[in-house]
Motif scaffolding. Structure first.
Motif, PDB file in Angstrom:
ATOM      1  N   ASP A 105       0.858  -1.181   0.000  1.00 25.35           N
ATOM      2  CA  ASP A 105       0.000   0.000   0.000  1.00 25.35           C
ATOM      3  C   ASP A 105       0.896   1.233   0.000  1.00 25.35           C
ATOM      4  N   LEU A 106       0.820   2.031  -1.075  1.00 24.49           N
ATOM      5  CA  LEU A 106       1.638   3.237  -1.170  1.00 24.49           C
ATOM      6  C   LEU A 106       0.795   4.503  -1.112  1.00 24.49           C
ATOM      7  N   GLY A 107      -0.220   4.500  -0.260  1.00 23.32           N
ATOM      8  CA  GLY A 107      -1.016   5.708  -0.045  1.00 23.32           C
ATOM      9  C   GLY A 107      -1.694   6.187  -1.310  1.00 23.32           C
ATOM     10  N   ARG A 108      -1.356   7.403  -1.752  1.00 21.95           N
ATOM     11  CA  ARG A 108      -1.976   7.985  -2.946  1.00 21.95           C
ATOM     12  C   ARG A 108      -1.717   7.179  -4.206  1.00 21.95           C
ATOM     13  N   LEU A 109      -0.627   6.449  -4.227  1.00 25.69           N
ATOM     14  CA  LEU A 109      -0.309   5.634  -5.400  1.00 25.69           C
ATOM     15  C   LEU A 109      -1.087   4.325  -5.426  1.00 25.69           C
ATOM     16  N   GLY A 110      -1.780   4.021  -4.340  1.00 26.09           N
ATOM     17  CA  GLY A 110      -2.596   2.817  -4.276  1.00 26.09           C
ATOM     18  C   GLY A 110      -1.772   1.559  -4.038  1.00 26.09           C
ATOM     19  N   LEU A 111      -2.373   0.435  -4.341  1.00 30.00           N
ATOM     20  CA  LEU A 111      -1.730  -0.856  -4.155  1.00 30.00           C
ATOM     21  C   LEU A 111      -0.765  -1.108  -5.311  1.00 30.00           C
ATOM     22  N   GLN A 112       0.504  -1.302  -4.995  1.00 21.82           N
ATOM     23  CA  GLN A 112       1.525  -1.560  -6.001  1.00 21.82           C
ATOM     24  C   GLN A 112       1.919  -3.027  -5.954  1.00 21.82           C
ATOM     25  N   HIS A 113       2.130  -3.615  -7.120  1.00 19.36           N
ATOM     26  CA  HIS A 113       2.449  -5.029  -7.237  1.00 19.36           C
ATOM     27  C   HIS A 113       3.879  -5.187  -7.742  1.00 19.36           C
ATOM     28  N   ARG A 114       4.580  -6.192  -7.212  1.00 23.48           N
ATOM     29  CA  ARG A 114       5.935  -6.502  -7.669  1.00 23.48           C
ATOM     30  C   ARG A 114       6.029  -7.999  -7.925  1.00 23.48           C
ATOM     31  N   LEU A 115       6.644  -8.340  -9.044  1.00 23.84           N
ATOM     32  CA  LEU A 115       6.906  -9.731  -9.390  1.00 23.84           C
ATOM     33  C   LEU A 115       8.405  -9.911  -9.541  1.00 23.84           C
ATOM     34  N   SER A 116       8.870 -11.061  -9.125  1.00 23.17           N
ATOM     35  CA  SER A 116      10.291 -11.351  -9.207  1.00 23.17           C
ATOM     36  C   SER A 116      10.479 -12.785  -9.658  1.00 23.17           C
TER      37      SER A 116
END
Length: 121
Positions: A105-116
């Motif tokens: 959760d990045l606040g104003r940026l919303g939910l951010q997803h990361r794949l590795s």
């Protein structure tokens, strides 16, 4: 005229439960950068059979929390909040393939997803 960035960090991790094939690890990181206040990051990872993993965490920034007390909304800051994730390790032949997913959760940026994707050899 500007000082170089400097950050002191301390991290601890401990397996609070390790009964084969499961393991639960708790972790904590504390950071003190010279240009802002302290950061506290807490996390947990549950692993099963050394192949399957579930993770969660929380990041706390003292500077931003102080601003929130002055009337700013916490949700407007991109560095406070929860994170979660999952991972898989698949041994195939002499290599081990890894796949990890994380959401934060990045606040104003919303939910951010990361794949590795990873390869151990």
């Amino acid at each position: 005229p500007y000082p170089l960035p400097l950050c002191f960090k301390l991290g601890l991790a401990y397996d609070v439960w390790a009964v084969e094939p499961s393991r639960l690890t708790l972790a904590m990181d504390v950071a003190h950068p010279n240009d802002s206040g302290e950061l506290l990051m807490l996390g947990a990872e549950y692993g099963y059979d050394g192949k399957y993993f579930l993770r969660s965490g929380y990041k706390y920034d003292a500077d931003l929390a102080a601003d929130e007390a002055d009337g700013w909304e916490e949700s407007s800051y991109p560095t406070l909040g929860l994170a979660f994730g999952a991972g898989v390790k698949l041994p195939l032949g002499a290599q081990t393939y890894k796949f990890d997913y994380a959401g934060e959760d990045l606040g104003r940026l919303g939910l951010q997803h990361r794949l590795s994707l990873g390869l151990e050899f």
